[in-house]
Design a protein around this motif. Structure first.
Motif, PDB file in Angstrom:
ATOM      1  N   THR A  85      21.076 111.569  38.347  1.00 25.31           N
ATOM      2  CA  THR A  85      21.352 113.035  38.482  1.00 25.31           C
ATOM      3  C   THR A  85      22.134 113.193  40.004  1.00 25.31           C
ATOM      4  OG1 THR A  85      19.356 113.581  37.565  1.00 25.31           O
ATOM      5  CG2 THR A  85      20.416 115.414  38.415  1.00 25.31           C
ATOM      6  N   ASP A  86      21.543 112.876  40.881  1.00 26.23           N
ATOM      7  CA  ASP A  86      22.339 112.907  42.250  1.00 26.23           C
ATOM      8  C   ASP A  86      23.613 112.401  42.253  1.00 26.23           C
ATOM      9  OD1 ASP A  86      19.922 114.070  42.978  1.00 26.23           O
ATOM     10  OD2 ASP A  86      19.213 112.773  44.375  1.00 26.23           O
ATOM     11  N   ARG A  87      23.731 111.191  41.794  1.00 24.27           N
ATOM     12  CA  ARG A  87      25.061 110.435  42.005  1.00 24.27           C
ATOM     13  C   ARG A  87      25.864 110.419  40.639  1.00 24.27           C
ATOM     14  NH1 ARG A  87      22.842 104.787  44.501  1.00 24.27           N
ATOM     15  NH2 ARG A  87      21.492 105.750  46.155  1.00 24.27           N
ATOM     16  N   ARG A  88      25.683 111.425  39.952  1.00 30.99           N
ATOM     17  CA  ARG A  88      26.409 111.608  38.717  1.00 30.99           C
ATOM     18  C   ARG A  88      27.781 111.577  38.847  1.00 30.99           C
ATOM     19  NH1 ARG A  88      25.130 113.092  33.458  1.00 30.99           N
ATOM     20  NH2 ARG A  88      27.205 113.802  32.399  1.00 30.99           N
ATOM     21  N   SER A  89      28.529 112.069  39.715  1.00 32.77           N
ATOM     22  CA  SER A  89      29.952 112.270  39.814  1.00 32.77           C
ATOM     23  C   SER A  89      30.509 110.880  40.351  1.00 32.77           C
ATOM     24  CB  SER A  89      30.263 113.514  40.813  1.00 32.77           C
ATOM     25  OG  SER A  89      30.896 113.003  41.695  1.00 32.77           O
ATOM     26  N   GLN A  90      29.656 110.262  41.120  1.00 26.04           N
ATOM     27  CA  GLN A  90      30.236 108.841  41.667  1.00 26.04           C
ATOM     28  C   GLN A  90      29.896 107.903  40.547  1.00 26.04           C
ATOM     29  OE1 GLN A  90      27.697 107.539  44.937  1.00 26.04           O
ATOM     30  NE2 GLN A  90      28.791 105.544  44.980  1.00 26.04           N
ATOM     31  N   ILE A  91      29.182 108.030  39.845  1.00 28.37           N
ATOM     32  CA  ILE A  91      29.156 107.096  38.441  1.00 28.37           C
ATOM     33  C   ILE A  91      30.243 107.224  37.509  1.00 28.37           C
ATOM     34  CG2 ILE A  91      27.830 106.105  36.384  1.00 28.37           C
ATOM     35  CD1 ILE A  91      25.082 107.240  38.069  1.00 28.37           C
ATOM     36  N   LEU A  92      30.689 108.698  37.200  1.00 29.74           N
ATOM     37  CA  LEU A  92      31.475 109.367  36.529  1.00 29.74           C
ATOM     38  C   LEU A  92      32.951 108.564  36.871  1.00 29.74           C
ATOM     39  CD1 LEU A  92      31.456 110.928  34.069  1.00 29.74           C
ATOM     40  CD2 LEU A  92      32.462 112.779  35.633  1.00 29.74           C
ATOM     41  N   GLU A  93      33.144 108.570  38.156  1.00 29.94           N
ATOM     42  CA  GLU A  93      34.236 107.926  38.683  1.00 29.94           C
ATOM     43  C   GLU A  93      34.312 106.765  38.803  1.00 29.94           C
ATOM     44  OE1 GLU A  93      35.598 109.228  42.870  1.00 29.94           O
ATOM     45  OE2 GLU A  93      33.721 110.604  42.797  1.00 29.94           O
ATOM     46  N   MET A  94      33.366 105.872  38.743  1.00 27.97           N
ATOM     47  CA  MET A  94      33.472 104.462  38.712  1.00 27.97           C
ATOM     48  C   MET A  94      33.845 104.129  37.114  1.00 27.97           C
ATOM     49  SD  MET A  94      30.750 102.589  41.080  1.00 27.97           S
ATOM     50  CE  MET A  94      30.493 102.973  42.629  1.00 27.97           C
ATOM     51  N   LEU A  95      33.304 104.777  36.261  1.00 26.45           N
ATOM     52  CA  LEU A  95      33.703 104.648  35.023  1.00 26.45           C
ATOM     53  C   LEU A  95      34.825 104.873  34.518  1.00 26.45           C
ATOM     54  CD1 LEU A  95      30.242 106.146  33.114  1.00 26.45           C
ATOM     55  CD2 LEU A  95      30.614 103.743  33.614  1.00 26.45           C
ATOM     56  N   ALA A  96      35.410 105.964  35.181  1.00 26.37           N
ATOM     57  CA  ALA A  96      36.722 106.415  35.007  1.00 26.37           C
ATOM     58  C   ALA A  96      37.924 105.407  35.733  1.00 26.37           C
ATOM     59  CB  ALA A  96      36.898 107.669  35.685  1.00 26.37           C
ATOM     60  N   GLY A 132      24.109 100.089  42.487  1.00 28.61           N
ATOM     61  CA  GLY A 132      23.498 100.657  43.446  1.00 28.61           C
ATOM     62  C   GLY A 132      22.090 101.321  43.015  1.00 28.61           C
ATOM     63  N   ILE A 133      22.016 102.127  41.893  1.00 24.63           N
ATOM     64  CA  ILE A 133      20.822 102.805  41.578  1.00 24.63           C
ATOM     65  C   ILE A 133      19.800 101.738  41.302  1.00 24.63           C
ATOM     66  CG2 ILE A 133      19.799 104.235  39.733  1.00 24.63           C
ATOM     67  CD1 ILE A 133      22.567 106.104  39.819  1.00 24.63           C
ATOM     68  N   ILE A 134      20.231 100.669  40.390  1.00 28.13           N
ATOM     69  CA  ILE A 134      19.283  99.757  40.109  1.00 28.13           C
ATOM     70  C   ILE A 134      18.592  99.197  41.163  1.00 28.13           C
ATOM     71  CG2 ILE A 134      19.001  97.517  38.823  1.00 28.13           C
ATOM     72  CD1 ILE A 134      21.353  98.260  37.064  1.00 28.13           C
ATOM     73  N   ARG A 135      19.629  98.858  42.313  1.00 27.41           N
ATOM     74  CA  ARG A 135      19.177  98.301  43.513  1.00 27.41           C
ATOM     75  C   ARG A 135      17.847  99.196  44.128  1.00 27.41           C
ATOM     76  NH1 ARG A 135      23.963  97.357  46.527  1.00 27.41           N
ATOM     77  NH2 ARG A 135      24.487  95.951  44.807  1.00 27.41           N
ATOM     78  N   ASP A 136      18.399 100.409  44.505  1.00 28.72           N
ATOM     79  CA  ASP A 136      17.565 101.237  45.014  1.00 28.72           C
ATOM     80  C   ASP A 136      16.161 101.526  44.145  1.00 28.72           C
ATOM     81  OD1 ASP A 136      19.277 101.388  46.949  1.00 28.72           O
ATOM     82  OD2 ASP A 136      20.060 103.297  46.473  1.00 28.72           O
TER      83      ASP A 136
END
Lengths: 218, 253
Positions: B150-161, B172-176
């Protein structure tokens, strides 16, 4: 044959219709501008085009192929989407420009990166700058460069110039013209900016889930 | 074991402490009376049932019954981990796989290394320890992933884009999340013996075992728990992140 086209494109979320049967097309090397009131579904429309959202119904074709039949990762590298408030990755500008290379498992081409920086009025000395030292405009330009390190065929810019000063806006437009001219890049730009709207060639307005071409002579 | 003498009267008298908690709850208007009474009954009934079941299983000493009990413990653990997942898609099968794998790996290593015997009195308590730690780790992993997606939604979206795969965008999320799943076990390992004597060691000392032998078992258990939480957190996170994407590799939650 249009490069990118939608047919009866519809998107509904939580029972509400956001995109309502849009038929639209984009020709190769075309630059189009989309405007419309806040919450009218502009971002939703372009996210559908970038294959970041799944349409409720209708189709999107790229080079006459339904994008549902294409590999989404490969497609997103050809139709690249840039957001209004980007997040820069890592610590330096270099890490951000190297990200597209990492994705493609290719070695970072520093010379190419410097050349790219120059298209947005930045330079070699900025390559190792920490992202925390960049201004808002510089951040946006670096973020945008990530989309064009490997030049896509279509670049979608979702209000990327909103809040930028006139110099940064000028740099972004210079970059668009450069890639549009040299690499036949097609561009879809969402904006509310009066100046940008005044200079738009192909202007569309999205309202109530419908996209309509604006006659700029009116 | 002769020094373990809890008579029913002594046990009944310790119920005074529940009365004390009830009195504090009443005096301070905490509104916890109902919860306290339910908790007390649950504790007594569950433990008596488990006590009699274990007594029967230990007496019968059948490998099939032991295996069945292991499966029941694993199933319960996975079900509870699902409950802590904030409705993450497929959280039950993911938890089941993660908990079952970590339990199987650890038990096999311990049995083949000769550290424990495949007898109900050793295997069942160990399975309980393994599964409960695995369950806590899974719950932490799921909750961390839920909030980070939820918090990093925009960052993930950018990476996918930019053409990143869901795996790269979620790295990063998996690691954390794995780190969060492991943290309580690491923290406990750091303070073990200094702040509290852990359950197994205390139990052995209580039962009259040599403290040096007890610490050897405790070291084994601590190592085992580090192994379990890392295996289950890794499996849980690497399978769990996929629940946040659809088949078109789009972020759905």
């Amino acid at each position: 044959m249009p490069q990118l086209a939608t047919s009866n494109l519809t998107y509904q979320a939580t029972g509400r219709s956001i995109i309502n049967g849009i038929d639209w097309s984009l020709e190769k090397q075309e630059i189009v501008t989309i405007t419309g009131p806040s919450g009218s579904g502009k971002s939703t429309f372009v996210r559908l085009l970038a294959s970041l959202l799944e349409p409720t119904s209708g189709t999107i074709t790229f080079d006459d192929q339904d994008i549902e039949t294409l590999d989404p990762i490969a497609y997103r590298r050809r139709v690249s989407y840039a957001v209004q408030q980007p997040t820069l990755f890592g610590k330096t500008v270099r890490e951000n420009l190297a990200f597209p290379y990492q994705l493609r498992k290719k070695p970072f081409d520093e010379q190419h990166a410097v050349k790219a920086l120059q298209t947005v009025d930045l330079g070699a000395s900025d390559l190792d700058r920490e992202i925390t030292s960049l201004s808002g405009g510089e951040k946006q330009r670096v973020a945008l460069l990530r989309n064009v390190m490997f030049v896509p065929e279509v670049l979608i810019m979702d209000e990327v110039t909103t809040g930028l000063d006139s110099d940064s806006k000028g740099s972004v437009h210079k970059m668009i013209d450069y890639f549009n001219d040299r690499h036949q890049l097609s561009v879809i730009m969402i904006t509310h900016d009066e100046e940008e709207l005044k200079h738009a060639h192909n202007l569309y307005r999205l309202a109530d889930g419908k996209l309509a071409e604006v006659d700029q002579h009116e | 074991m002769n020094n373990l003498i809890v008579s029913n009267t002594a046990l009944g008298l310790t119920g005074v402490f529940v009365g004390l908690a009830l009195w504090i709850g009443y005096r301070e208007k905490l509104g916890i009376a109902k919860d306290l009474i339910i908790a007390t009954f649950c504790c007594v009934i569950q433990l008596f049932v488990v006590g009699y079941v274990l007594k029967y299983v230990f007496r019968v000493d059948s490998w099939l019954l032991t295996l069945l009990l292991i499966l029941v413990i694993i199933f319960n653990g996975a079900y509870n981990a699902k409950g802590r997942s904030n409705d993450l898609k497929n959280s039950f099968p993911i938890s089941l796989l993660a908990i079952a794998t970590s339990t199987l790996v650890i038990l096999l290593v311990l049995v083949f290394a000769g550290a424990v015997k495949f007898i109900p009195s050793q295997i069942i308590p160990l399975t309980g320890m393994i599964v409960s730690n695995s369950m806590v780790a899974m719950g932490l992993c799921f909750r961390t992933m839920n909030s980070m997606f939820t918090d990093r939604r925009s960052q993930i979206l950018e990476m996918l884009a930019l053409g990143a795969s869901p795996m790269t965008a979620s790295k990063g999320i998996i690691r954390d999340a794995i780190k969060t799943g492991l943290q309580p076990t690491i923290d406990t390992a750091k303070t073990v013996g200094l702040v509290a004597l852990p359950g197994m060691m205390s139990g052995m000392i209580f039962a009259g075992a040599d403290p040096v032998l007890a610490i050897k078992y405790q070291i084994m258990v601590t190592f085992m728990l580090l192994g379990i939480t890392s295996i289950s957190s890794m499996i849980g996170c690497y399978l769990g992140y996929q629940s946040f994407y659809n088949q078109r590799q789009q972020l759905i939650k």
